[in-house]
Design an enzyme around this catalytic site. Structure first.
Site, short mmCIF file in Angstrom:
data_model
loop_
_atom_site.label_atom_id
_atom_site.label_comp_id
_atom_site.label_asym_id
_atom_site.label_seq_id
_atom_site.Cartn_x
_atom_site.Cartn_y
_atom_site.Cartn_z
N CYS A 1 13.45 10.98 6.70
CA CYS A 1 13.44 10.56 8.09
C CYS A 1 14.80 10.78 8.73
O CYS A 1 14.91 10.93 9.93
CB CYS A 1 13.01 9.11 8.18
SG CYS A 1 13.90 8.06 7.05
N LYS B 1 0.85 -1.20 0.00
CA LYS B 1 0.00 0.00 0.00
C LYS B 1 0.88 1.24 0.00
O LYS B 1 1.47 1.62 1.01
CB LYS B 1 -0.93 0.05 1.21
CG LYS B 1 -2.09 0.97 0.89
CD LYS B 1 -2.66 1.84 1.98
CE LYS B 1 -1.92 2.95 2.58
NZ LYS B 1 -1.82 4.19 1.77
N GLU C 1 9.61 1.77 10.73
CA GLU C 1 10.65 2.77 10.55
C GLU C 1 9.95 4.11 10.63
O GLU C 1 9.17 4.47 9.75
CB GLU C 1 11.36 2.56 9.21
CG GLU C 1 12.70 3.27 9.17
CD GLU C 1 12.57 4.68 8.63
OE1 GLU C 1 12.45 5.61 9.46
OE2 GLU C 1 12.58 4.84 7.41
N GLU D 1 9.61 16.35 15.08
CA GLU D 1 9.99 16.19 13.69
C GLU D 1 9.21 17.16 12.81
O GLU D 1 7.98 17.14 12.82
CB GLU D 1 9.74 14.76 13.22
CG GLU D 1 10.25 14.54 11.82
CD GLU D 1 10.08 13.10 11.33
OE1 GLU D 1 11.05 12.53 10.83
OE2 GLU D 1 8.97 12.57 11.46
#
Ligand code: TXE
Length: 494
Positions: A286, A177, A252, A387
């Protein structure tokens, strides 16, 4: 003008979503929709998982040996190499990243399929020198079953390869997906999977939203494992749902990686490292080195050099090779970055570069934000802890090694860290003391199919890439065969 309509792949057949619904995907450079994507839901999740389950249990894949799987993966790698340019163009159009980077990525992509294709028939069980008499004991590594790969928008085909290549090498079947913001490259890649000769149902590709098809896939009882890359909040939701079904996971998630510049570093190199850490990919990675820790004795000189270099970064059309900073991929991400710039200002940090959206007229009408540098940042500020996932850098001064380690590790995340120094002692000690899954010394943003990648703390669970990652898709079986001539006392544990 009607937009091209893409289809999903289930059990070897291309089709629309069960509901017939679609949604638009846009080009981040222009902000204009350019394709229609099937909006899948629970019925499609059911069909895709059933197809993957049937392929795993009874299809020709079940009888395929590891060497044959390796050959299929290598053929897929060849097809990817042949189609690297076209796939890179699709990625740029759909996620707005630079053609220079996406072409490098799609040309590099085949290596994952070659590497894990080569590894497929080198996963060996062992013969156990057991303490028991009259018994032969050995181990086998077996696939888990149906895996689900949930992929984000920042590097769609690359992050998919990190999951798909080891999962298939190990003998699993899979439902993919992609992100609702960047589904097209996965669907085009599906054509190559077919062409490579994978049997129907081994790889299924469904599209749609995280809370709809994504959640339905994770909940499905026939799914054995979820490999997820994405944000921390969605990751936590996936983990909770997987826990209810007692499923395997690799996660992750994000990061707030420290990039640490000591006063003995080669400053010109460190400037490039800092730039690559935060402005490459418009900061949407990331592993972004979003906290730049600079030793006080060189702080002002370093910031001057950094700002001078960052000022030259060429913003614009991502499909041009000379462009260095492209648009922000998604509308929510665009708003999030601007919110954090406002938060940084309200927290009292100083803006020494950027700090606002770029002129829309000049930049194609898309979602551009100027490369932004905050100085005077305290590590407890939100812009240092949360973040942002955009071109926003927080510069934090430090006095010595002790303080650098303390500040660097003072975060809920632990994906990566960078160290800039000419001292070997310092490099080795910092690499030991930093709590992160990857530490780079005098370089930044290096990743390879050969080297493990993953997070400490809230940056994730499990590892991708490298030889050991295949075990994330395998389970171990212990086989006992009696060689005894007499059956021992049945009422006593053997
Ligand atoms: O990610 P999501 P979003 C971070 C970054 C960014 C934030 C949000 O900080 O600002 O996450 O980005 C699917 N069940 N990263 O909202 O939602 C979703 O459809 C199953 C870091 O785009 O995590 C998509 O395919 N699936 C990151 C994928 O998860 C679900 C890369 C990622 O989307 C789901 C991207 C659910 N409940 C963003 N909810 C990295 N680690 O590189 C969502 N999804």
């Amino acid at each position: 003008m009607s937009l091209p309509k893409y289809e999903i792949l289930i059990g070897g057949k291309w089709r629309a979503a069960a509901s017939g619904e679609t949604f638009e995907t846009d080009n981040p450079y222009t902000g204009e929709p350019w394709a229609l994507i099937p909006r899948c839901g629970a019925a499609d999740a059911e069909a895709a998982v059933e197809a993957a389950s049937e392929a795993f249990e009874t299809g020709p894949w079940a009888g395929t040996n590891a060497s044959q799987r390796g050959a299929l993966l290598r053929r897929l790698g060849d097809l990817l190499a042949e189609n690297a340019e076209a796939l890179a163009q699709t990625e740029v159009r759909d996620n707005g990243k630079l053609i220079a980077e996406m072409l490098a990525q799609t040309r590099y992509l085949p290596q994952w399929y070659y590497y894990y294709g080569g590894l497929a028939d080198k996963i060996e069980g062992g013969v156990i020198p057991t303490d028991k008499a009259g018994v032969f004991n050995y181990t086998r590594w077996e696939p888990l079953g149906v895996c689900v790969a949930i992929v984000p928008w920042n590097s769609p085909l690359l992050i998919l390869a990190w999951k798909l290549a080891p999962a298939l090498a190990a003998g699993n079947t899979i439902v993919v997906k992609p992100s609702e913001f960047t589904s097209v490259s996965a669907l085009e890649f599906g054509r190559l999977i077919e062409k490579a000769g994978f049997p129907p149902g081994v790889v299924n590709i469904v599209t749609g939203f995280g809370g709809e098809i994504g959640a339905a896939l994770v909940e499905h009882p026939k799914v054995a494992k979820i490999a997820f890359t994405g944000g921390e909040m969605s990751g936590a939701r996936v983990y909770e749902s997987a826990a209810r079904g007692l499923k395997h996971v690799t996660l992750e998630l994000g990061g707030k990686s420290p990039n640490i510049v000591f006063d003995d570093a080669i400053l010109e190199d460190a400037v490039k490292g800092a730039i690559s850490g935060i402005f490459a990919a418009t900061g949407q990675t990331c592993i972004a080195g979003s906290r730049l820790l600079v030793q006080k004795s060189i702080h002002n000189e370093f910031v001057d050099k950094l700002v001078a270099f960052a000022r030259t970064a060429k913003m614009g059309d991502p499909s041009l090779f000379e462009t260095q900073v492209g648009p922000v991929t998604t509308p929510p991400q665009y708003r999030k970055i601007l919110d954090y710039i406002a938060i940084g200002k309200s927290e009292g940090a100083d803006i020494v570069l950027g700090g606002k959206p770029a002129d829309k007229e000049k930049f194609g009408g898309g979602r551009f934000i100027e490369p932004t540098i905050f100085t005077g940042v305290g590590n407890r500020m939100r812009i240092a802890q949360e973040e942002i996932f955009g071109p926003v850098l927080s510069v934090i001064p430090f006095a010595d090694e002790e303080e650098a380690v303390r500040v660097a590790n003072d975060t809920i995340y632990g994906l990566a860290a960078g160290v800039w120094t000419q001292s070997i002692r310092r490099a080795v000690l910092m690499a030991e003391r930093l709590k992160a899954g990857t530490v780079w010394v005098n370089t930044y943003r290096a990743v390879s199919f050969t080297s493990p990648f993953g997070g400490y703390k809230r940056s994730g669970i499990g590892r991708e890439n490298g030889a050991d990652a295949i075990y994330e898709y395998l389970q171990q079986k212990s086989v006992w065969i009696s060689t005894a001539t007499e059956v021992p006392n049945p009422f006593v544990l053997r």
